[in-house]
Motif scaffolding. Structure first.
Motif, PDB file in Angstrom:
ATOM      1  N   ARG A 376     -11.831 -23.630  11.708  1.00 52.34           N
ATOM      2  CA  ARG A 376     -11.015 -22.531  11.179  1.00 52.34           C
ATOM      3  C   ARG A 376     -11.507 -21.161  11.647  1.00 52.34           C
ATOM      4  NH1 ARG A 376      -7.442 -23.480   6.784  1.00 52.34           N
ATOM      5  NH2 ARG A 376      -7.303 -25.700   6.249  1.00 52.34           N
ATOM      6  N   ASN A 382      -2.283 -24.467  11.054  1.00 56.48           N
ATOM      7  CA  ASN A 382      -1.141 -24.287  10.156  1.00 56.48           C
ATOM      8  C   ASN A 382      -1.609 -24.083   8.719  1.00 56.48           C
ATOM      9  OD1 ASN A 382       1.743 -24.393   9.524  1.00 56.48           O
ATOM     10  ND2 ASN A 382       1.221 -26.286   8.445  1.00 56.48           N
ATOM     11  N   GLY A 383      -1.068 -23.032   8.081  1.00 58.94           N
ATOM     12  CA  GLY A 383      -1.394 -22.744   6.692  1.00 58.94           C
ATOM     13  C   GLY A 383      -2.600 -21.857   6.507  1.00 58.94           C
ATOM     14  N   ALA A 384      -3.327 -21.543   7.584  1.00 60.93           N
ATOM     15  CA  ALA A 384      -4.468 -20.633   7.483  1.00 60.93           C
ATOM     16  C   ALA A 384      -3.972 -19.191   7.463  1.00 60.93           C
ATOM     17  CB  ALA A 384      -5.427 -20.860   8.647  1.00 60.93           C
ATOM     18  N   THR A 385      -4.850 -18.276   7.139  1.00 62.06           N
ATOM     19  CA  THR A 385      -4.491 -16.862   7.068  1.00 62.06           C
ATOM     20  C   THR A 385      -5.131 -16.090   8.201  1.00 62.06           C
ATOM     21  OG1 THR A 385      -6.341 -16.374   5.591  1.00 62.06           O
ATOM     22  CG2 THR A 385      -4.235 -16.970   4.564  1.00 62.06           C
ATOM     23  N   ALA A 390      -4.633 -10.885   5.227  1.00 63.58           N
ATOM     24  CA  ALA A 390      -4.738 -12.349   5.226  1.00 63.58           C
ATOM     25  C   ALA A 390      -3.368 -12.999   5.075  1.00 63.58           C
ATOM     26  CB  ALA A 390      -5.684 -12.820   4.115  1.00 63.58           C
ATOM     27  N   THR A 392      -0.480 -15.626   5.624  1.00 64.55           N
ATOM     28  CA  THR A 392      -0.418 -17.065   5.880  1.00 64.55           C
ATOM     29  C   THR A 392       0.456 -17.341   7.106  1.00 64.55           C
ATOM     30  OG1 THR A 392      -0.725 -17.609   3.543  1.00 64.55           O
ATOM     31  CG2 THR A 392       0.263 -19.312   4.945  1.00 64.55           C
ATOM     32  N   ASN A 394       2.467 -19.992   9.431  1.00 62.70           N
ATOM     33  CA  ASN A 394       3.125 -21.305   9.398  1.00 62.70           C
ATOM     34  C   ASN A 394       3.540 -21.678  10.815  1.00 62.70           C
ATOM     35  OD1 ASN A 394       4.733 -23.551   9.059  1.00 62.70           O
ATOM     36  ND2 ASN A 394       5.808 -22.757   7.257  1.00 62.70           N
TER      37      ASN A 394
END
Length: 581
Positions: A376, A382-385, A390, A392, A394
């Protein structure tokens, strides 16, 4: 000091044109004789070398490997990877750049003794020593990059390097020179680096006691004037040692080892020499794996000081260029480089086990849970900020924004965006755009630690240390612990007696730690490993994760060695091309 810097930069610009490679252009009304009484102008020749350092900027040649693809049509590395690499199309070439750098170093070394570097005789001699040392170090570095890009097995059955040129070339020179052997080129690198170390300090620092300066010099103030901290970021003895370690690792690697005399033991020794100056394994920087994002550290850099992770770097500059290129579209970026599923799968679980191991606990339905924390940090999944606030991101195929898979031209092609190297406090919103401080790491200590681990494992096995006090196992254990692998590292413990398994782990750690920094392409070639792994991605719809083919890699076996430029082969019949090209 600022006025002197302006003069030096101007000299670089004056000397950097193609027409003046042999002698300054007539319209400049400057000649080599002018440098003898004008030290700043003379340094302009040397500074041409620094302007040509290949690691001054980001190449992102990862796009030519199984680690990344790009959404840029016409990207040179994308074209290489998809079958268009040829002797007359080689964006990876160093033939012109590095050979020009060597020419400038040869000019400088031929003239340096004629320059009045200072009115004080001792100071002038000190400048001669230091600047000669820099030139020798730079010349060795350029030879290393030439070998990396152009060495190969010729039709005569020899492992060839490039022509060794040690004197300035003029329009009257004989340019039809044959390529010297790889071995001869390596010995020239070692010779130049030895001279650089004789003439240069380990680092440019202020010395407080006259007894601590080299015995050939007498005046402390004069010494600090020449060798003090103002010269930081230029070639040093420490950097010369690191270049030796880099070159030796290349030479000892499977693709080159049959054609030269450098051994794994020597490669380990040269890397260890650097690391012993950094407190061995104890010198691994705790936050070295996030060197690019350590905001407080970066913002506080001044006077050429290096952070603990960095052995050599560029200067610090305010910029948002990397973020503009690589942020996802919703953060106003171009999403240029997309990490592959291949790379994502290379990150182990947090417990240290590869995801294909039964003990890993990997869940294909939740592939980003309980993974190595570096995943990360380096890859935007996908779905991280990301970015200010921050946001999100997609990347799923059924996503509703332009960040979704293949939604628009700047969308990801793999289901992933780049996170490494980017400062998340950069704002690209047109109404609130800002910049942040960045620098380019030319040589990181982690690179040298991994070089030692690789060479030591090949020389003595995972636990062997020779007389050096630490082993490949010790280095990898420390790097993985820093990364956040849970302790005890049971996977590492399970393979510490297996040289082949440790080799695979070391190579994977190098892939992860150095990803997107321009190493993967060269590593695959020197390891003689496949260049043709298909670049994969992920298609996410709802809770389904489907691995997809993104881009085939079209390489031939002979491409483990790069070509001599076709134009040079046409011009000079003494040059032998590498086999296959």
């Amino acid at each position: 000091m600022k006025n002197k810097l302006i003069i030096l930069i101007a000299a670089v610009l004056i000397l950097s044109g193609c027409d003046d490679l042999f002698e300054p252009a007539l319209e400049n009304n400057r000649g080599l004789d002018d440098m003898y009484q004008e030290a700043e102008y003379a340094q302009g020749i040397l500074l041409n070398g620094y302007a040509r350092v290949p690691t001054n900027g980001w190449s992102f040649n990862d796009v030519a490997t199984d680690d990344a693809v790009t959404n840029q049509n016409g990207n040179d590395y994308r074209e290489i990877a998809t079958g268009q690499w040829a002797a007359n199309f080689n964006p990876l070439s160093q033939w012109t750049n590095a050979k020009s750098g060597i020419q400038y170093m040869n000019i400088f070394l031929a003239e340096v003794d004629k320059v009045a570097w200072a009115e004080n005789e001792e100071v002038s001699e000190m400048f001669k020593d230091r600047l000669k040392g820099e030139a020798y170090g730079l010349r060795a570095m350029f030879m290393y990059y030439l070998l990396q890009s152009h060495a190969g097995w010729g039709s005569n059955g020899e492992l060839l390097g490039v022509p060794i040129i040690l004197d300035p070339e003029t329009p009257q020179s004989d340019f039809n020179k044959s390529r010297d052997t790889f071995e001869a080129c390596m010995q020239q690198i070692y010779s130049d680096l030895a001279k650089a170390e004789e003439l240069l300090p380990l680092d440019y620092e202020e010395v407080g006691d006259v007894n601590d300066i080299p015995t050939q010099y007498e005046n402390l103030d004069n010494y600090n004037r020449v060798f003090g901290e103002y010269a930081r970021l230029r070639m040093t003895g420490r950097i010369a040692k690191a270049i030796r370690a880099q070159a030796a690792l290349l030479a000892a690697s499977p693709a080159y080892s049959a054609g030269n005399s450098t051994t794994w033991q020597e490669a380990a020794s040269y890397a260890r020499e650097v690391l012993s100056l950094n407190n061995g394994v104890g010198g691994i920087a705790p936050t070295g794996h996030t060197w690019y994002a350590n905001a407080a550290e970066i913002n506080g850099l001044a006077s050429g000081v290096n952070p603990p992770e960095i052995l050599w770097r560029s200067d610090v500059a305010e910029s948002n260029t990397l973020e503009q290129q690589h942020f996802p579209p919703t953060l106003y970026g171009d999403g240029m480089l997309n990490p592959t599923q291949n790379l994502v799968d290379a990150f182990p679980m947090a417990n240290g086990y590869p995801i294909n191991e039964a003990s890993s606990g990997y869940d294909p339905a939740a592939p980003y849970i309980d993974r190595d924390p570096r995943l990360r940090l380096y890859v935007l999944v996908n779905g991280a900020t990301a970015g200010p606030g921050a946001v999100t991101i997609n990347t799923s195929a059924d996503g509703t924004t332009n960040d979704a898979l293949n939604r628009v031209e700047t969308s990801t092609r793999t289901g992933y965006y780049l996170r490494k190297l980017l400062r998340q406090d950069v704002n690209l919103n047109p109404t609130t755009t800002n910049t942040q401080k960045h620098y380019k790491a030319r040589i990181r200590y982690t690179e040298i630690y991994l070089a030692y681990a690789e060479a030591a494992n090949e020389a003595w096995g995972p636990m062997g240390a020779g007389d050096y006090g630490f082993s490949a196992y010790d280095v990898i254990a420390a790097i993985r612990q820093r990364a956040g692998i849970s302790q005890p590292d049971n996977y590492l413990e399970s393979i510490k007696g297996d040289q082949a398994a440790m080799r695979e782990l070391i190579r994977n750690e190098r892939r992860l730690e150095l990803c997107f920094e321009g190493f993967r392409f060269w590593d695959l070639r020197r390891w003689d490993e496949s260049l043709t792994e298909t670049a994969l991605g992920v298609r996410i719809e709802g809770s389904d994760f489907e691995t997809i083919t993104v881009e085939d890699r079209l390489y031939q076996d002979y491409m483990h060695y790069g070509p001599v430029p076709y134009s040079e082969i046409l011009k000079f019949d003494a040059l032998v091309q590498n086999s296959g090209w």
